[in-house]
Design a protein around this motif. Structure first.
Motif, PDB file in Angstrom:
ATOM      1  N   THR A   1       0.815  -1.211   0.000  1.00 19.93           N
ATOM      2  CA  THR A   1       0.000   0.000   0.000  1.00 19.93           C
ATOM      3  C   THR A   1       0.848   1.260   0.000  1.00 19.93           C
ATOM      4  N   TYR A   2       1.844   1.310   0.877  1.00 19.13           N
ATOM      5  CA  TYR A   2       2.588   2.561   1.073  1.00 19.13           C
ATOM      6  C   TYR A   2       3.861   2.655   0.239  1.00 19.13           C
ATOM      7  N   LEU A   3       4.490   1.523  -0.046  1.00 23.55           N
ATOM      8  CA  LEU A   3       5.708   1.569  -0.850  1.00 23.55           C
ATOM      9  C   LEU A   3       5.452   1.205  -2.309  1.00 23.55           C
ATOM     10  N   GLY A   4       4.357   0.490  -2.552  1.00 20.02           N
ATOM     11  CA  GLY A   4       4.062   0.097  -3.927  1.00 20.02           C
ATOM     12  C   GLY A   4       4.052   1.263  -4.902  1.00 20.02           C
ATOM     13  N   PRO A   5       3.372   2.381  -4.582  1.00 18.94           N
ATOM     14  CA  PRO A   5       3.318   3.506  -5.529  1.00 18.94           C
ATOM     15  C   PRO A   5       4.670   4.173  -5.777  1.00 18.94           C
ATOM     16  N   ILE A   6       5.641   3.962  -4.881  1.00 15.76           N
ATOM     17  CA  ILE A   6       6.945   4.627  -5.053  1.00 15.76           C
ATOM     18  C   ILE A   6       8.081   3.617  -5.232  1.00 15.76           C
ATOM     19  N   ARG A   7       7.747   2.378  -5.523  1.00 16.95           N
ATOM     20  CA  ARG A   7       8.769   1.327  -5.513  1.00 16.95           C
ATOM     21  C   ARG A   7       9.839   1.483  -6.595  1.00 16.95           C
ATOM     22  N   THR A   8       9.537   2.204  -7.673  1.00 18.11           N
ATOM     23  CA  THR A   8      10.538   2.391  -8.726  1.00 18.11           C
ATOM     24  C   THR A   8      11.326   3.691  -8.552  1.00 18.11           C
ATOM     25  N   ALA A   9      11.025   4.443  -7.496  1.00 24.18           N
ATOM     26  CA  ALA A   9      11.742   5.702  -7.249  1.00 24.18           C
ATOM     27  C   ALA A   9      13.143   5.415  -6.690  1.00 24.18           C
ATOM     28  N   PRO A  10      14.048   6.377  -6.793  1.00 23.24           N
ATOM     29  CA  PRO A  10      15.411   6.197  -6.256  1.00 23.24           C
ATOM     30  C   PRO A  10      15.428   6.398  -4.734  1.00 23.24           C
ATOM     31  N   LEU A  11      14.817   5.477  -4.023  1.00 29.20           N
ATOM     32  CA  LEU A  11      14.652   5.594  -2.584  1.00 29.20           C
ATOM     33  C   LEU A  11      15.960   5.364  -1.838  1.00 29.20           C
ATOM     34  N   ARG A  12      16.053   5.992  -0.685  1.00 26.57           N
ATOM     35  CA  ARG A  12      17.101   5.678   0.290  1.00 26.57           C
ATOM     36  C   ARG A  12      16.413   4.882   1.396  1.00 26.57           C
ATOM     37  N   PHE A  13      16.822   3.637   1.547  1.00 29.36           N
ATOM     38  CA  PHE A  13      16.079   2.659   2.320  1.00 29.36           C
ATOM     39  C   PHE A  13      16.984   2.055   3.390  1.00 29.36           C
ATOM     40  N   LEU A  14      16.472   1.964   4.623  1.00 28.58           N
ATOM     41  CA  LEU A  14      17.233   1.401   5.740  1.00 28.58           C
ATOM     42  C   LEU A  14      16.403   0.362   6.457  1.00 28.58           C
ATOM     43  N   GLU A  15      17.012  -0.796   6.724  1.00 24.79           N
ATOM     44  CA  GLU A  15      16.373  -1.814   7.560  1.00 24.79           C
ATOM     45  C   GLU A  15      17.284  -2.149   8.727  1.00 24.79           C
ATOM     46  N   LEU A  16      16.725  -2.056   9.934  1.00 23.68           N
ATOM     47  CA  LEU A  16      17.431  -2.436  11.153  1.00 23.68           C
ATOM     48  C   LEU A  16      17.068  -3.879  11.490  1.00 23.68           C
ATOM     49  N   GLY A  17      18.077  -4.736  11.614  1.00 25.73           N
ATOM     50  CA  GLY A  17      17.834  -6.130  11.918  1.00 25.73           C
ATOM     51  C   GLY A  17      17.601  -6.936  10.656  1.00 25.73           C
ATOM     52  N   VAL A  18      18.688  -7.429  10.040  1.00 19.76           N
ATOM     53  CA  VAL A  18      18.542  -8.106   8.747  1.00 19.76           C
ATOM     54  C   VAL A  18      18.921  -9.578   8.798  1.00 19.76           C
ATOM     55  N   ALA A  19      19.485 -10.036   9.934  1.00 19.94           N
ATOM     56  CA  ALA A  19      19.822 -11.450  10.103  1.00 19.94           C
ATOM     57  C   ALA A  19      20.633 -11.971   8.907  1.00 19.94           C
ATOM     58  N   ARG A  20      20.097 -12.983   8.202  1.00 23.19           N
ATOM     59  CA  ARG A  20      20.838 -13.577   7.083  1.00 23.19           C
ATOM     60  C   ARG A  20      20.808 -12.720   5.823  1.00 23.19           C
ATOM     61  N   GLY A  21      19.976 -11.701   5.804  1.00 19.87           N
ATOM     62  CA  GLY A  21      19.896 -10.839   4.630  1.00 19.87           C
ATOM     63  C   GLY A  21      18.807 -11.214   3.652  1.00 19.87           C
ATOM     64  N   ASP A  22      17.914 -12.146   4.033  1.00 19.33           N
ATOM     65  CA  ASP A  22      16.852 -12.567   3.108  1.00 19.33           C
ATOM     66  C   ASP A  22      15.953 -11.404   2.703  1.00 19.33           C
ATOM     67  N   SER A  23      15.578 -10.573   3.685  1.00 15.80           N
ATOM     68  CA  SER A  23      14.693  -9.456   3.349  1.00 15.80           C
ATOM     69  C   SER A  23      15.400  -8.443   2.457  1.00 15.80           C
ATOM     70  N   LEU A  24      16.691  -8.219   2.677  1.00 17.29           N
ATOM     71  CA  LEU A  24      17.425  -7.274   1.838  1.00 17.29           C
ATOM     72  C   LEU A  24      17.458  -7.744   0.386  1.00 17.29           C
ATOM     73  N   LYS A  25      17.571  -9.043   0.189  1.00 19.57           N
ATOM     74  CA  LYS A  25      17.547  -9.571  -1.174  1.00 19.57           C
ATOM     75  C   LYS A  25      16.185  -9.336  -1.820  1.00 19.57           C
ATOM     76  N   TYR A  26      15.142  -9.464  -1.019  1.00 23.57           N
ATOM     77  CA  TYR A  26      13.809  -9.168  -1.549  1.00 23.57           C
ATOM     78  C   TYR A  26      13.689  -7.696  -1.910  1.00 23.57           C
ATOM     79  N   TRP A  27      14.111  -6.815  -1.006  1.00 21.63           N
ATOM     80  CA  TRP A  27      14.016  -5.374  -1.281  1.00 21.63           C
ATOM     81  C   TRP A  27      14.862  -5.006  -2.496  1.00 21.63           C
ATOM     82  N   GLU A  28      16.006  -5.633  -2.650  1.00 18.06           N
ATOM     83  CA  GLU A  28      16.853  -5.351  -3.812  1.00 18.06           C
ATOM     84  C   GLU A  28      16.101  -5.628  -5.111  1.00 18.06           C
ATOM     85  N   SER A  29      15.307  -6.698  -5.109  1.00 14.37           N
ATOM     86  CA  SER A  29      14.546  -7.047  -6.307  1.00 14.37           C
ATOM     87  C   SER A  29      13.297  -6.184  -6.459  1.00 14.37           C
ATOM     88  N   TRP A  30      12.585  -5.940  -5.351  1.00  9.97           N
ATOM     89  CA  TRP A  30      11.292  -5.259  -5.413  1.00  9.97           C
ATOM     90  C   TRP A  30      11.441  -3.752  -5.548  1.00  9.97           C
TER      91      TRP A  30
END
Length: 259
Positions: free
Chosen positions: A31-60
């Protein structure tokens, strides 16, 4: 959030998340990131463990500069040079400032907290990042706030709610107000009416442990205009620093006010 894992129950940094809560996460991000997902965002995630979510964000988020923080080195390998991981604790303001200076000197557009799930630590990183390193109009997501209901967490405790009911003095005043004598004598009717209004229960002792208490502090920020109302509140009048706040199962979404 390890968004690549869609099992009915999954472990997210050792926090089990059920399917219903996970659905809210996906709905909120869409809902909130979908409309801006192709923009040149600066994105931070705290707590990434193995990095699975970062790989998803890299693609999405195909044009975002993605930054991750964890207490351990992230072992994941990424498809692009848009992702960088840091090692540190979420409450370490020096680390937060260094990440922001190197990765988002103009501020982050999106911040996700999926780190300790401990109220005090999430609180410290939230206010520092929100005030200093989140852009106006930016989004701050907090995951897994329900850990405050778990005794297994250092700041959590089991919740035993009290049923909604009138207190003994409220019941007594109600009976008096309805009695024939009071209804027949105007001064008594006025007196019991005044007492029912002014002696109504004023405090509701809800759960306030850990992440739950932190989320309730954020709700206070939503009430800034009422807290500082020139006729009824205290302090210098001010607007909330939040444009809005949404609380759903396991998930909080805050949009920073524009100015």
């Amino acid at each position: 959030m390890r968004v690549s894992d869609t099992a009915a129950m999954k472990s997210v940094d050792e926090v089990p998340i059920d399917k219903m809560a996970l659905r809210h996460y996906f709905e909120n991000y869409e809902t909130y990131l979908g409309p801006i997902r192709t923009a040149p965002l600066r994105f931070l995630e705290l707590g990434v463990a193995r990095g699975d979510s970062l790989k998803y964000w890299e693609s999405w988020l195909p044009n975002a500069q993605i930054t991750g923080l964890d207490i351990n080195p992230c072992p994941a390998r990424f498809e692009s040079d848009r992702v960088r991981c840091y090692v540190g604790e979420q409450q370490d303001k020096a680390v937060l400032d260094r990440m922001a200076a190197e990765r988002a000197p103009q501020g982050f557009d999106v911040i996700i907290d999926d780190a300790s799930h401990v109220g005090q630590l999430s609180r410290l990183s939230f206010w520092h990042l929100f005030q200093n390193h989140l852009k106006p109009g930016g989004y701050y997501f907090i995951e897994d706030w329900g850990t405050g209901y778990w005794r297994q967490y250092p700041d959590g405790k089991s919740y035993r709610p009290q049923p909604p009911a009138l207190s003994p003095h409220e019941k007594l005043l109600d009976r008096l107000h309805r009695s024939g004598l009071v209804q027949a004598v105007y001064p008594l009717r006025k007196l019991t009416g005044w007492m029912r209004w002014n002696l109504v229960r004023r405090r509701f002792h809800g759960h306030d442990r850990g992440m739950v208490g932190f989320v309730k502090e954020l709700i206070d920020e939503c009430g800034a205009e009422d807290m500082t109302h020139p006729d009824f509140g205290v302090g210098a009048p001010r607007a909330s620093r939040f444009d809005w706040m949404r609380v759903s199962l396991g998930h909080v979404v805050i949009r920073k006010a524009a100015g």
